[in-house]
Design a protein around this motif. Structure first.
Motif, PDB file in Angstrom:
ATOM      1  N   PRO A 264       2.930 -27.938   5.566  1.00 49.43           N
ATOM      2  CA  PRO A 264       1.670 -28.267   4.783  1.00 49.43           C
ATOM      3  C   PRO A 264       0.526 -27.276   4.788  1.00 49.43           C
ATOM      4  O   PRO A 264      -0.150 -27.372   4.070  1.00 49.43           O
ATOM      5  CB  PRO A 264       1.544 -29.697   5.473  1.00 49.43           C
ATOM      6  N   ALA A 265       0.462 -27.015   6.130  1.00 41.94           N
ATOM      7  CA  ALA A 265      -0.955 -25.799   6.237  1.00 41.94           C
ATOM      8  C   ALA A 265      -0.740 -24.504   5.304  1.00 41.94           C
ATOM      9  O   ALA A 265      -1.596 -24.302   4.827  1.00 41.94           O
ATOM     10  CB  ALA A 265      -0.896 -25.348   7.538  1.00 41.94           C
ATOM     11  N   VAL A 266       0.384 -24.096   5.099  1.00 39.99           N
ATOM     12  CA  VAL A 266       0.764 -22.960   4.356  1.00 39.99           C
ATOM     13  C   VAL A 266       0.527 -23.467   2.829  1.00 39.99           C
ATOM     14  O   VAL A 266       0.002 -22.630   2.146  1.00 39.99           O
ATOM     15  CB  VAL A 266       2.162 -22.251   4.498  1.00 39.99           C
ATOM     16  N   GLY A 267       0.983 -24.512   2.487  1.00 46.30           N
ATOM     17  CA  GLY A 267       0.753 -25.008   1.177  1.00 46.30           C
ATOM     18  C   GLY A 267      -0.659 -25.308   0.841  1.00 46.30           C
ATOM     19  O   GLY A 267      -1.031 -25.036  -0.355  1.00 46.30           O
ATOM     20  N   TRP A 268      -1.328 -25.912   1.835  1.00 44.75           N
ATOM     21  CA  TRP A 268      -2.590 -26.050   1.432  1.00 44.75           C
ATOM     22  C   TRP A 268      -3.483 -24.682   1.404  1.00 44.75           C
ATOM     23  O   TRP A 268      -4.268 -24.524   0.497  1.00 44.75           O
ATOM     24  CB  TRP A 268      -3.123 -26.852   2.768  1.00 44.75           C
ATOM     25  N   VAL A 269      -3.336 -23.889   2.236  1.00 46.34           N
ATOM     26  CA  VAL A 269      -4.067 -22.413   1.993  1.00 46.34           C
ATOM     27  C   VAL A 269      -3.773 -21.801   0.885  1.00 46.34           C
ATOM     28  O   VAL A 269      -4.554 -21.215   0.124  1.00 46.34           O
ATOM     29  CB  VAL A 269      -3.615 -21.569   3.263  1.00 46.34           C
ATOM     30  N   ALA A 270      -2.167 -21.830   0.658  1.00 39.98           N
ATOM     31  CA  ALA A 270      -1.941 -21.103  -0.674  1.00 39.98           C
ATOM     32  C   ALA A 270      -2.693 -21.910  -1.951  1.00 39.98           C
ATOM     33  O   ALA A 270      -2.937 -21.098  -2.869  1.00 39.98           O
ATOM     34  CB  ALA A 270      -0.409 -21.117  -0.940  1.00 39.98           C
ATOM     35  N   GLY A 271      -2.460 -23.087  -1.867  1.00 47.15           N
ATOM     36  CA  GLY A 271      -3.262 -23.863  -3.148  1.00 47.15           C
ATOM     37  C   GLY A 271      -4.516 -23.408  -3.273  1.00 47.15           C
ATOM     38  O   GLY A 271      -4.932 -23.432  -4.298  1.00 47.15           O
ATOM     39  N   LEU A 272      -5.265 -23.676  -1.885  1.00 51.70           N
ATOM     40  CA  LEU A 272      -6.741 -23.220  -2.149  1.00 51.70           C
ATOM     41  C   LEU A 272      -7.020 -21.791  -2.622  1.00 51.70           C
ATOM     42  O   LEU A 272      -7.937 -21.656  -3.343  1.00 51.70           O
ATOM     43  CB  LEU A 272      -7.226 -23.245  -0.810  1.00 51.70           C
ATOM     44  N   ARG A 273      -6.157 -20.683  -2.293  1.00 53.12           N
ATOM     45  CA  ARG A 273      -6.508 -19.431  -2.650  1.00 53.12           C
ATOM     46  C   ARG A 273      -6.173 -19.306  -4.146  1.00 53.12           C
ATOM     47  O   ARG A 273      -6.983 -18.524  -4.906  1.00 53.12           O
ATOM     48  CB  ARG A 273      -5.502 -18.465  -1.847  1.00 53.12           C
ATOM     49  N   VAL A 274      -5.099 -19.982  -4.559  1.00 49.03           N
ATOM     50  CA  VAL A 274      -4.890 -19.819  -6.122  1.00 49.03           C
ATOM     51  C   VAL A 274      -5.803 -20.518  -6.810  1.00 49.03           C
ATOM     52  O   VAL A 274      -6.114 -20.117  -7.950  1.00 49.03           O
ATOM     53  CB  VAL A 274      -3.432 -20.349  -6.267  1.00 49.03           C
ATOM     54  N   ASP A 275      -6.241 -21.627  -6.251  1.00 50.91           N
ATOM     55  CA  ASP A 275      -7.133 -22.293  -7.213  1.00 50.91           C
ATOM     56  C   ASP A 275      -8.567 -21.584  -7.072  1.00 50.91           C
ATOM     57  O   ASP A 275      -9.095 -21.608  -8.322  1.00 50.91           O
ATOM     58  CB  ASP A 275      -7.651 -23.789  -6.366  1.00 50.91           C
ATOM     59  N   GLY A 276      -8.687 -21.053  -6.054  1.00 52.36           N
ATOM     60  CA  GLY A 276     -10.273 -20.319  -6.182  1.00 52.36           C
ATOM     61  C   GLY A 276     -10.090 -19.055  -6.972  1.00 52.36           C
ATOM     62  O   GLY A 276     -10.903 -18.752  -7.935  1.00 52.36           O
ATOM     63  N   THR A 277      -8.822 -18.244  -7.307  1.00 54.03           N
ATOM     64  CA  THR A 277      -8.750 -17.514  -8.128  1.00 54.03           C
ATOM     65  C   THR A 277      -8.560 -17.700  -9.552  1.00 54.03           C
ATOM     66  O   THR A 277      -9.303 -17.068 -10.244  1.00 54.03           O
ATOM     67  CB  THR A 277      -7.272 -16.555  -7.806  1.00 54.03           C
ATOM     68  N   LEU A 278      -7.808 -18.931  -9.898  1.00 54.54           N
ATOM     69  CA  LEU A 278      -7.808 -19.336 -11.278  1.00 54.54           C
ATOM     70  C   LEU A 278      -9.274 -19.918 -11.603  1.00 54.54           C
ATOM     71  O   LEU A 278      -9.690 -19.718 -12.666  1.00 54.54           O
ATOM     72  CB  LEU A 278      -6.765 -20.465 -11.155  1.00 54.54           C
ATOM     73  N   GLN A 279      -9.842 -20.807 -10.808  1.00 55.40           N
ATOM     74  CA  GLN A 279     -11.353 -21.102 -11.057  1.00 55.40           C
ATOM     75  C   GLN A 279     -12.287 -19.816 -11.409  1.00 55.40           C
ATOM     76  O   GLN A 279     -13.133 -20.106 -12.276  1.00 55.40           O
ATOM     77  CB  GLN A 279     -11.776 -21.908 -10.074  1.00 55.40           C
ATOM     78  N   GLN A 280     -12.071 -18.843 -10.675  1.00 55.97           N
ATOM     79  CA  GLN A 280     -12.907 -17.865 -11.073  1.00 55.97           C
ATOM     80  C   GLN A 280     -12.466 -16.979 -12.466  1.00 55.97           C
ATOM     81  O   GLN A 280     -13.326 -16.781 -13.191  1.00 55.97           O
ATOM     82  CB  GLN A 280     -12.566 -16.438  -9.893  1.00 55.97           C
ATOM     83  N   ALA A 281     -11.059 -17.069 -12.740  1.00 57.20           N
ATOM     84  CA  ALA A 281     -10.735 -16.647 -13.981  1.00 57.20           C
ATOM     85  C   ALA A 281     -11.377 -17.617 -15.103  1.00 57.20           C
ATOM     86  O   ALA A 281     -11.886 -17.201 -16.016  1.00 57.20           O
ATOM     87  CB  ALA A 281      -9.102 -16.662 -14.336  1.00 57.20           C
ATOM     88  N   VAL A 282     -11.392 -18.898 -14.810  1.00 58.95           N
ATOM     89  CA  VAL A 282     -11.941 -19.838 -15.900  1.00 58.95           C
ATOM     90  C   VAL A 282     -13.325 -19.504 -16.005  1.00 58.95           C
ATOM     91  O   VAL A 282     -13.819 -19.472 -17.145  1.00 58.95           O
ATOM     92  CB  VAL A 282     -11.634 -21.304 -15.084  1.00 58.95           C
ATOM     93  N   HIS A 283     -14.188 -19.133 -14.997  1.00 57.55           N
ATOM     94  CA  HIS A 283     -15.392 -18.748 -15.192  1.00 57.55           C
ATOM     95  C   HIS A 283     -15.821 -17.807 -15.928  1.00 57.55           C
ATOM     96  O   HIS A 283     -16.380 -17.612 -16.763  1.00 57.55           O
ATOM     97  CB  HIS A 283     -16.146 -18.751 -13.827  1.00 57.55           C
TER      98      HIS A 283
END
Length: 203
Positions: free
Chosen positions: A39-58
């Motif tokens: 779960p910790a790895v999944g949480w960190v991976a999800g946060l990093r990908v979400d940050g990258t995608l949200q930056q792309a959205v912006h």
């Protein structure tokens, strides 16, 4: 819990073999990986990908613009692909292509072929299309909720991958330990076998 009890049970059991305790600890480590690490790895991976995608959205929101366009005329129908199944050509839905004109954010005029916003299109109808700062056609920017969904999917996949890896490693270790136990048992049996049936054997 059963794995933890197994580790505790094998600590001072007189029937315990070294491999029994090692197997119990391997199972306990695999349990910790599945319950905590995955779960910790999944949480960190999800946060990093979400940050990258949200930056792309912006960035896409900053670089792409909705501009008004006007229907000029229907676009010529494209020639059918000879290699395509005729039945598929009849059943596959196709959006009507039209020739439209629009003005880019920089004031430049453009004309090109785009999919119709409504069916059937009529000359003079107005609709909006996405362009870059120079008025060139671009795709619709990524939606923030879609980006979060993709990030969540990546996080779940990462957590599942870690869990599967932990379980697979545990199975491989247990299989190796069982193989070594069988080898030792065969050796012990071969050593004791000649004494079977002898009077006073082992006395």
């Amino acid at each position: 819990m059963r794995t933890a009890m197994g580790v505790w049970r094998w600590r001072r059991n007189p029937l315990r073999r070294p491999t029994d305790l090692f197997e119990a600890w391997v199972a306990f480590a695999a349990l910790l990986c599945v319950v905590l690490v995955a779960p910790a790895v999944g949480w960190v991976a999800g946060l990093r990908v979400d940050g990258t995608l949200q930056q792309a959205v912006h960035e896409q929101r900053q670089e792409r613009h909705l501009v008004p366009a006007v229907v000029v005329r229907p676009a010529p129908a494209p020639n059918a692909d000879p290699s395509e199944d005729p039945a598929a050509q009849r059943t596959a839905p196709r959006r009507t292509q039209i020739v439209a004109t629009w003005t880019g954010p920089d004031g430049s005029s453009h004309e090109g072929t785009v999919p119709a916003a409504e069916e059937p299109p009529h000359p003079g109808d107005r609709f909006r299309i996405w362009t870059d700062a120079r008025g060139r056609l671009v795709g619709r920017p990524l939606d923030p909720s879609a980006a979060s969904f993709h990030a969540g999917t990546v996080g779940l996949a990462a957590a599942a991958g870690v869990a599967v890896l932990a379980v697979t490693v545990r199975r491989l270790v247990v299989r190796r330990l069982m193989h070594r136990r069988y080898i030792r048992l065969d050796r012990a049996w071969a050593a004791a076998g000649p004494d079977w049936g002898r009077a006073g054997a082992g006395g």
